[in-house]
Design a protein around this motif. Structure first.
Motif, mmCIF file in Angstrom:
data_model
loop_
_atom_site.group_PDB
_atom_site.id
_atom_site.type_symbol
_atom_site.label_atom_id
_atom_site.label_comp_id
_atom_site.label_asym_id
_atom_site.label_seq_id
_atom_site.Cartn_x
_atom_site.Cartn_y
_atom_site.Cartn_z
ATOM 1 N N TYR A 41 0.929 -1.059 0.079
ATOM 2 C CA TYR A 41 0.202 -0.157 0.026
ATOM 3 C C TYR A 41 1.006 1.454 0.116
ATOM 4 C CZ TYR A 41 -4.359 2.713 0.907
ATOM 5 O OH TYR A 41 -4.915 3.648 1.154
ATOM 6 N N VAL A 42 0.635 1.822 -0.649
ATOM 7 C CA VAL A 42 1.556 2.928 -0.706
ATOM 8 C C VAL A 42 0.717 4.601 -1.224
ATOM 9 C CG1 VAL A 42 3.507 4.182 -2.663
ATOM 10 C CG2 VAL A 42 3.382 1.588 -2.432
ATOM 11 N N SER A 43 0.938 5.220 -0.274
ATOM 12 C CA SER A 43 0.089 6.862 -0.991
ATOM 13 C C SER A 43 0.750 7.920 -0.165
ATOM 14 C CB SER A 43 -0.948 6.805 0.090
ATOM 15 O OG SER A 43 -2.229 7.591 -0.326
ATOM 16 N N VAL A 44 1.015 8.960 -0.670
ATOM 17 C CA VAL A 44 1.795 10.142 -0.427
ATOM 18 C C VAL A 44 2.470 9.776 0.908
ATOM 19 C CG1 VAL A 44 0.842 12.843 0.201
ATOM 20 C CG2 VAL A 44 -0.351 11.503 -1.003
ATOM 21 N N GLY A 45 3.548 9.263 0.543
ATOM 22 C CA GLY A 45 4.843 9.851 1.109
ATOM 23 C C GLY A 45 4.539 8.416 2.288
ATOM 24 N N ARG A 46 3.806 7.582 2.102
ATOM 25 C CA ARG A 46 3.828 6.266 3.027
ATOM 26 C C ARG A 46 3.202 5.420 2.578
ATOM 27 N NH1 ARG A 46 -1.516 6.389 5.961
ATOM 28 N NH2 ARG A 46 -2.777 6.803 3.380
ATOM 29 N N GLU A 47 4.217 3.657 2.264
ATOM 30 C CA GLU A 47 4.471 3.240 2.331
ATOM 31 C C GLU A 47 4.515 1.376 2.818
ATOM 32 O OE1 GLU A 47 6.877 0.280 -1.176
ATOM 33 O OE2 GLU A 47 7.910 2.226 -0.913
ATOM 34 N N PHE A 48 3.759 0.877 2.624
ATOM 35 C CA PHE A 48 3.320 -0.593 3.810
ATOM 36 C C PHE A 48 2.886 -1.962 3.346
ATOM 37 C CE2 PHE A 48 1.110 3.163 5.698
ATOM 38 C CZ PHE A 48 1.607 3.250 6.745
ATOM 39 N N HIS A 49 3.983 -2.961 3.936
ATOM 40 C CA HIS A 49 3.883 -3.985 2.724
ATOM 41 C C HIS A 49 3.813 -4.977 2.938
ATOM 42 C CE1 HIS A 49 6.417 -2.368 -0.278
ATOM 43 N NE2 HIS A 49 7.277 -1.757 0.722
ATOM 44 N N GLN A 121 -11.858 -16.848 0.196
ATOM 45 C CA GLN A 121 -11.898 -15.760 0.464
ATOM 46 C C GLN A 121 -12.727 -15.082 -0.233
ATOM 47 O OE1 GLN A 121 -9.402 -15.994 2.054
ATOM 48 N NE2 GLN A 121 -9.517 -17.746 3.847
ATOM 49 N N GLY A 122 -12.359 -15.217 -0.856
ATOM 50 C CA GLY A 122 -13.055 -14.004 -2.287
ATOM 51 C C GLY A 122 -11.784 -13.047 -2.804
ATOM 52 N N TRP A 123 -12.141 -12.127 -3.254
ATOM 53 C CA TRP A 123 -11.252 -11.166 -3.853
ATOM 54 C C TRP A 123 -11.178 -10.104 -3.394
ATOM 55 C CZ3 TRP A 123 -9.075 -10.980 -8.657
ATOM 56 C CH2 TRP A 123 -9.952 -11.881 -9.083
ATOM 57 N N ARG A 124 -9.753 -10.000 -2.811
ATOM 58 C CA ARG A 124 -8.841 -8.323 -1.480
ATOM 59 C C ARG A 124 -8.245 -7.554 -2.573
ATOM 60 N NH1 ARG A 124 -12.276 -11.411 -0.131
ATOM 61 N NH2 ARG A 124 -12.195 -12.089 1.845
ATOM 62 N N ILE A 125 -7.188 -6.444 -2.164
ATOM 63 C CA ILE A 125 -6.502 -5.632 -2.857
ATOM 64 C C ILE A 125 -5.513 -6.209 -2.106
ATOM 65 C CG2 ILE A 125 -5.542 -3.413 -3.016
ATOM 66 C CD1 ILE A 125 -8.900 -2.905 -2.111
ATOM 67 N N ALA A 126 -4.254 -6.908 -3.022
ATOM 68 C CA ALA A 126 -3.187 -7.071 -3.385
ATOM 69 C C ALA A 126 -2.200 -6.342 -3.146
ATOM 70 C CB ALA A 126 -2.624 -8.014 -3.666
ATOM 71 N N GLU A 127 -2.184 -5.259 -3.662
ATOM 72 C CA GLU A 127 -1.444 -3.497 -3.826
ATOM 73 C C GLU A 127 -2.583 -2.376 -4.506
ATOM 74 O OE1 GLU A 127 2.535 -3.394 -5.889
ATOM 75 O OE2 GLU A 127 1.094 -2.735 -8.188
ATOM 76 N N ARG A 128 -2.254 -1.386 -3.557
ATOM 77 C CA ARG A 128 -2.653 -0.310 -3.973
ATOM 78 C C ARG A 128 -1.807 0.975 -4.164
ATOM 79 N NH1 ARG A 128 -8.627 1.212 -2.243
ATOM 80 N NH2 ARG A 128 -9.315 -0.232 -5.031
ATOM 81 N N ILE A 129 -1.191 1.586 -5.438
ATOM 82 C CA ILE A 129 -0.221 2.438 -5.003
ATOM 83 C C ILE A 129 -1.038 4.259 -5.570
ATOM 84 C CG2 ILE A 129 1.140 3.007 -6.473
ATOM 85 C CD1 ILE A 129 2.440 0.414 -6.701
ATOM 86 N N ILE A 130 -1.210 5.171 -4.844
ATOM 87 C CA ILE A 130 -1.900 6.300 -4.962
ATOM 88 C C ILE A 130 -1.084 7.683 -5.286
ATOM 89 C CG2 ILE A 130 -3.203 7.511 -3.812
ATOM 90 C CD1 ILE A 130 -3.845 5.320 -1.781
ATOM 91 N N THR A 131 -2.090 8.238 -6.499
ATOM 92 C CA THR A 131 -1.004 8.638 -6.964
ATOM 93 C C THR A 131 -2.127 10.270 -7.342
ATOM 94 O OG1 THR A 131 0.483 7.516 -8.551
ATOM 95 C CG2 THR A 131 0.474 10.438 -8.877
ATOM 96 N N PRO A 132 -2.029 11.142 -5.866
ATOM 97 C CA PRO A 132 -2.339 12.214 -5.873
ATOM 98 C C PRO A 132 -2.278 13.054 -8.080
ATOM 99 C CG PRO A 132 -1.235 12.073 -3.962
ATOM 100 C CD PRO A 132 -0.882 11.596 -5.552
ATOM 101 N N VAL A 133 -3.880 14.246 -7.673
ATOM 102 C CA VAL A 133 -4.024 14.604 -9.033
ATOM 103 C C VAL A 133 -3.627 16.105 -8.202
ATOM 104 C CG1 VAL A 133 -4.748 14.836 -11.047
ATOM 105 C CG2 VAL A 133 -4.593 12.907 -10.189
#
Length: 149
Positions: A41-49, A121-133
């Motif tokens: 998970y990546v968003s505005v200066g934060r990154e988690f694994h 268990q069904g569909w899951r989010i494995a990666e999310r990379i957020i780029t602000p516009v």
């Protein structure tokens, strides 16, 4: 590459709606059924694994923070039988004031690049990379609440 079924499209759309509601209602435990354990998970200066650090980052936000997330333009492409790439545009309205906030303010419009994985268990989010516009730093998590008029 395999064709993406209507059922998978619907499930992934629902997954994104559940993600938005979990954040907006501060239902951080619900994120466990939305994110994979090894989520990137990546968003505005934060990154988690992993799911635990991602959830902890949301919990650490101001208790009075109010948000409403919306998504549009969801494009999905199957990359394997159990993996789908997605691109979407999200908008977030936010306030760091006690509810209800002083008015409607657009915090951010962002592009999301996702990897969805089908699990037992069904569909899951494995990666999310957020780029602000567009982004208003005055409405970021932890920014001071607005001054009374």
């Amino acid at each position: 590459m395999t064709a993406l079924s209507a059922e998978a499209r619907g499930a992934i759309g629902d997954l994104n709606a559940r993600f938005a509601w979990a954040l907006d209602l501060h239902d951080f435990e619900a994120l466990r059924s939305i994110l994979t354990p090894d989520v990137h998970y990546v968003s505005v200066g934060r990154e988690f694994h992993d799911v635990e650090s991602t959830i902890a980052s949301f919990r650490a936000r101001t208790a009075t923070r109010m948000t409403r997330h919306g998504l549009g333009n969801l494009l999905l492409e199957s990359v394997a039988d159990d993996q789908v790439r997605g691109r979407s545009s999200w908008h977030t309205f936010a306030s760091n004031d006690d509810p209800p906030g002083p008015g409607v303010a657009l915090f951010m419009v962002a592009d999301f690049a996702d990897l969805y994985r089908r699990t037992a268990q069904g569909w899951r989010i494995a990666e999310r990379i957020i780029t602000p516009v567009f982004r208003d730093p005055a409405l970021a998590p932890g920014a001071p609440a607005s001054s009374p008029s």
